[in-house]
Design an enzyme around this catalytic site. Structure first.
Site, PDB file in Angstrom:
ATOM      1  N   CYS A  43       1.168  -1.116   0.489  1.00  0.00           N
ATOM      2  CA  CYS A  43       0.033   0.702   0.087  1.00  0.00           C
ATOM      3  C   CYS A  43       1.338   0.807   0.149  1.00  0.00           C
ATOM      4  CB  CYS A  43      -0.826   0.422   1.338  1.00  0.00           C
ATOM      5  SG  CYS A  43      -1.911   1.374   1.566  1.00  0.00           S
ATOM      6  N   CYS A  55      -5.959   2.257  -4.174  1.00  0.00           N
ATOM      7  CA  CYS A  55      -5.427   3.105  -3.270  1.00  0.00           C
ATOM      8  C   CYS A  55      -6.310   3.919  -2.445  1.00  0.00           C
ATOM      9  CB  CYS A  55      -3.762   3.123  -3.461  1.00  0.00           C
ATOM     10  SG  CYS A  55      -3.335   4.391  -1.459  1.00  0.00           S
TER      11      CYS A  55
END
Length: 419
Positions: free
Chosen positions: A166, A346
């Protein structure tokens, strides 16, 4: 007498995290009669995307954890151990006790290693003296405590070289912390800096304008090509290697009152030291089919694979059905039918209640799930926050980990031939 050779497991899955359980569920749903085994040492399974919200006081830590035994699909065997060595030339793995397991097909999904020890002083400093990280379950609550307690001083946020899981998570911690200070009228008294080892704020340029609005709102000092190299918790100082205008790197030490650290990240030791590893240590797969480039009986997905996509749960959700379809094709002697387009997502939490929903594939191509009129991912929206806070955890627990491929069914175009 020679001991009888154990019958090989049809599908052996190394790793019982997001990717491992998702692919087990997808394979089992497609072909319930296969013998499937998951190798996973941990009794607890974590929904790691939730830790950002734990660090902002939105989620409780308990909301992000469940028992592994409750998540392994019925009919799938779970071995509570880990792999010491991979032997793909023999279709075997060696377990921690020295025993071996044979397989017809291997799916490697052991995740990655958070390399806390790569930064001198970091491990000893964590959890005290203002040093925290949302990359650990036990530290995310400490992040929120520090954010609430900080009335003035210097707050530093760090991001190491890519790849990391991430890529937006270090920024998310910054935005949500700064948003709290903004709402509490403390920003005039808090100096915020983001030390990013990379050269850009975010790798897909379409999302940068919206993010820069928040960088300015929170009066953040952006320091690109600035990498954390050491930390002194008791002294409350952090040392960075920063590239100057002349292109030369120099070390700079800065005091802090609060620091959120994202650690460097590498492939697990057993992977890096195995024949499966590519030049950078990740499992060397074809970007489209996720089959190993040299061993036809091996697939990999999730954080450990070499595909140049964002290492996110959203990526694993899309990869699992692709691997499921393709490994069944190998068992049947067919061409590989499914292709992974590099999708990753994201949700950039720019403030409490609003998110810039970044969705993209290989080469930074935008791959939005919803039409722009419904949800424009390049702008901060409340709809994206609702998706992140309310819907995605349930899609994870009740969908992805149970083989329900909502908005994740693979494109069954003919994949290119893989040697």
């Amino acid at each position: 007498m020679t001991a009888p050779v154990a019958k090989p497991i049809d599908v052996l899955i190394v790793g019982g995290g997001s990717a491992g359980i998702a692919v087990a569920a997808s394979v089992h749903k497609r072909r319930p009669g296969l013998a499937i085994t998951i190798i996973e040492p941990s009794e607890t399974h974590y929904y790691q995307p939730g830790w950002t919200l734990v660090g902002a006081g939105v989620f409780t830590p308990e909301r992000t954890r469940r028992s592994t035994v409750d998540l392994v699909p019925k009919g799938v065997e779970w071995l509570r151990t880990s792999v010491r060595q991979f032997h793909p030339e023999a279709n075997e793995v060696e377990l921690q006790d020295g025993s071996r397991r044979r397989y017809r097909l291997l799916v490697a999904a052991p995740g990655l290693k958070l390399d806390w020890e790569a930064i001198p002083g970091l491990s000893a400093a964590l959890g005290q003296n203002g040093v925290t990280s949302n990359y650990r379950y036990d530290l995310a609550p400490y992040t929120w405590r520090l954010v609430q307690e900080l009335k003035s001083g210097r707050a530093l946020f760090t991001q190491p070289p890519m790849p990391i899981k991430c890529a937006g998570a270090p920024q998310k911690a910054l935005y949500l912390s700064a948003d709290h200070w903004f709402r509490q009228n403390r920003l005039n008294n808090i100096e915020i800096a983001f030390h990013n080892a990379g050269a850009v704020l975010f790798g897909v340029k379409d999302y940068v304008p919206a993010l820069m609005e928040y960088v300015r709102k929170y009066r953040t000092d952006l320091r690109f090509e600035s990498r954390l190299v050491a930390i002194d918790g008791r002294g409350r100082t952090a040392t960075f290697s920063e590239k100057g205008a002349d292109g030369e790197a120099a070390e700079v030490t800065r005091p802090f009152d609060f620091i959120h650290v994202c650690p460097p990240q590498v492939a697990p030791d057993a992977v890096r030291d195995s024949p499966l590893a590519g030049p950078a240590g990740w499992i060397d797969v074809d970007d489209a089919t996720l089959q190993h480039k040299r061993f036809e009986t091996v697939f990999a997905l999730g954080d450990v694979c070499s595909a140049p996509n964002a290492k996110t749960v959203a990526a694993a959700r899309k990869q699992a059905p692709v691997v499921a379809e393709n490994l069944l094709a190998v068992l049947d002697g067919r061409s590989l039918p499914a292709v992974y387009d590099g999708y990753g997502s994201c949700p950039l939490t720019v403030e409490r209640g609003k998110i810039v929903l970044a969705e993209f594939g290989y080469g930074g191509k935008l791959l939005p799930t919803f039409p722009t009129w419904m949800l424009d991912g390049t702008k901060p929206t409340r709809a994206a926050w609702f998706l992140k806070e309310r819907m995605l955890p349930e899609i994870y627990w009740q969908g992805m980990l149970k083989g329900r491929e909502w908005l994740a069914a693979p494109a069954l175009a003919r994949a290119r031939e893989v040697a």
